[in-house]
Design an enzyme around this catalytic site. Sequence first.
Site, PDB file in Angstrom:
ATOM      1  N   CYS A 170     -10.454   4.099 -13.977  1.00  0.00           N
ATOM      2  CA  CYS A 170     -10.105   2.902 -13.190  1.00  0.00           C
ATOM      3  C   CYS A 170     -11.141   2.494 -12.151  1.00  0.00           C
ATOM      4  O   CYS A 170     -11.665   1.388 -12.205  1.00  0.00           O
ATOM      5  CB  CYS A 170      -8.754   3.123 -12.508  1.00  0.00           C
ATOM      6  SG  CYS A 170      -7.414   3.226 -13.682  1.00  0.00           S
ATOM      7  N   LYS A 187      -1.362   7.376 -10.778  1.00  0.00           N
ATOM      8  CA  LYS A 187      -2.593   8.164 -10.835  1.00  0.00           C
ATOM      9  C   LYS A 187      -2.473   9.164 -11.979  1.00  0.00           C
ATOM     10  O   LYS A 187      -1.392   9.738 -12.177  1.00  0.00           O
ATOM     11  CB  LYS A 187      -2.802   8.952  -9.531  1.00  0.00           C
ATOM     12  CG  LYS A 187      -2.878   8.100  -8.282  1.00  0.00           C
ATOM     13  CD  LYS A 187      -3.171   8.935  -7.061  1.00  0.00           C
ATOM     14  CE  LYS A 187      -2.013   9.828  -6.615  1.00  0.00           C
ATOM     15  NZ  LYS A 187      -0.757   9.143  -6.282  1.00  0.00           N
ATOM     16  N   ASN A 232      -7.639  -0.844  -5.613  1.00  0.00           N
ATOM     17  CA  ASN A 232      -8.549   0.153  -6.185  1.00  0.00           C
ATOM     18  C   ASN A 232      -9.923   0.118  -5.521  1.00  0.00           C
ATOM     19  O   ASN A 232     -10.531   1.160  -5.284  1.00  0.00           O
ATOM     20  CB  ASN A 232      -8.667  -0.029  -7.698  1.00  0.00           C
ATOM     21  CG  ASN A 232      -7.555   0.723  -8.427  1.00  0.00           C
ATOM     22  OD1 ASN A 232      -6.708   1.359  -7.801  1.00  0.00           O
ATOM     23  ND2 ASN A 232      -7.541   0.652  -9.736  1.00  0.00           N
TER      24      ASN A 232
END
Length: 452
Positions: free
Chosen positions: A260, A151, A208
Amino acid sequence: MKITVIGTGYVGLVSGTCFAEIGHDVTCVDIVKEKVEMLQGGKSPIYEPGLEELLKRNIKDERLHFSQNYESIASSKCIFLAVGTPSTDEGKADLKYLEAAGVEVAKNLSEDAIVVIKSTVPVGTNKWLKDIIAKNTSKRFHMVNNPEFLKEGSAVEDFMRPDRVIIGHEEDEVAQVMEELYAPLVKQGNPILFMSNLSAEMSKYAANCFLATKISFINEIARLCDSTGADINEVRKGISTDKRIGPHFLYPGPGYGGSCFPKDVKALLYTAKEHGQELEIVEATERVNDAQKTYILNKISRYFNNDLKGKVISFWGVAFKANTDDIRETSAIYLAKELISKGAKVYFYDPVAANNFMSFMKDDNIKSFSNKYDCLNGSDALVTMTEWREFSFPDFSEIKQRLNNPVIFDSRNLFDTQKVLMEGFDYFAIGKFIPQSLNKMAHTDSESFVRN
Ligand code: UDX
């Protein structure tokens, strides 16, 4: 082990630097001259806690090198591809950088080298790139898919202590090399999971999209709390203590952003479409997030009787989350654009992302300040957009003194409700119960409810 990493974005730079830190001999390659020169001088082009220190140390110890050419590939056992895979207009992952890198890798490969895709890539990309490389080399080589889960803001820590390492591969010997490479990072017993390349590719998107879904879910429940008088903090505790649900990624806010989640959600939807399938939950996740980006706008508009002309609205934070200077897909972009289209001006303070935001927005209606209180002078409202730690316990009387109007729209739910109300502010947040008897102007969605 000798390693080459192609691409020095978040994933490539952090991976390369951390591999050097655990003792490997790493060369990071990038086509952008200025970036390579900056990195050779030990300066990081991105703000990432702890990274610059590691960069400097490993450059000095000669384990970490930066280059604009691909020569180091010839002597590398592993070549990591960490180039960007941005969204095209249709939402598809654009693989042109990966293709170009693959061709360069092929030209320089040594016998039995391992080509590792670290970029987030759609299912089937490994096979596609293998064919491209094979067309451009006569050497034997192996393909691995090794998605990265770090992250931004805690990238070094995440890389050094991964929850798991996923290795997609075809041959057992290759699995052994990858195990050796990652061994120092999994000493605490966190697993290295070996699987097919297809499953590894899918795992990254599934992870994700699931995390993005958790955020959209809690944002929707927060909106319902706003309409009913329930309190999202109480509800979050109520559900997250169930072990099956867990405490993570259940914080409502201005919608998820970053490089992302938005892109990966789109890319998985595209993959599903290509296979004639609908991913209804993931579709809803995106829809809910799009609405969430400007959810607080309705509260602001209502408060000012739908007339924002000439109003100044101050943002605390513009980065898509704390501890990063990244403003990609940050909700601050969408909210600022909406406010400006309604005739308002936006003032803001962000400790590290200010320059990125200003150069991206290029709008005279936006003004950056170098102090969180100064940006409130002459302003009609404060909106929290990023959960920077320095915003957690502000001097509320200072805020009140600076603002034209004592009102706070807390889109990150940072502040203690009682404290803010006792200071005499009107206060609006995301799904928090706010006793309207204390709000001077009751303008929430749940305007008239009384809590028993
Ligand atoms: C994400 C994944 O977490 C990581 O595993 C992957 O490798 C890359 O994408 P990142 O984009 O750096 O990492 O940020 P993350 O911390 O996951 O946050 C993404 C967005 O979700 C931010 O806008 C954040 O503010 C938001 N978020 C996160 C919430 O709104 N609520 C939460 O509870 C958690």
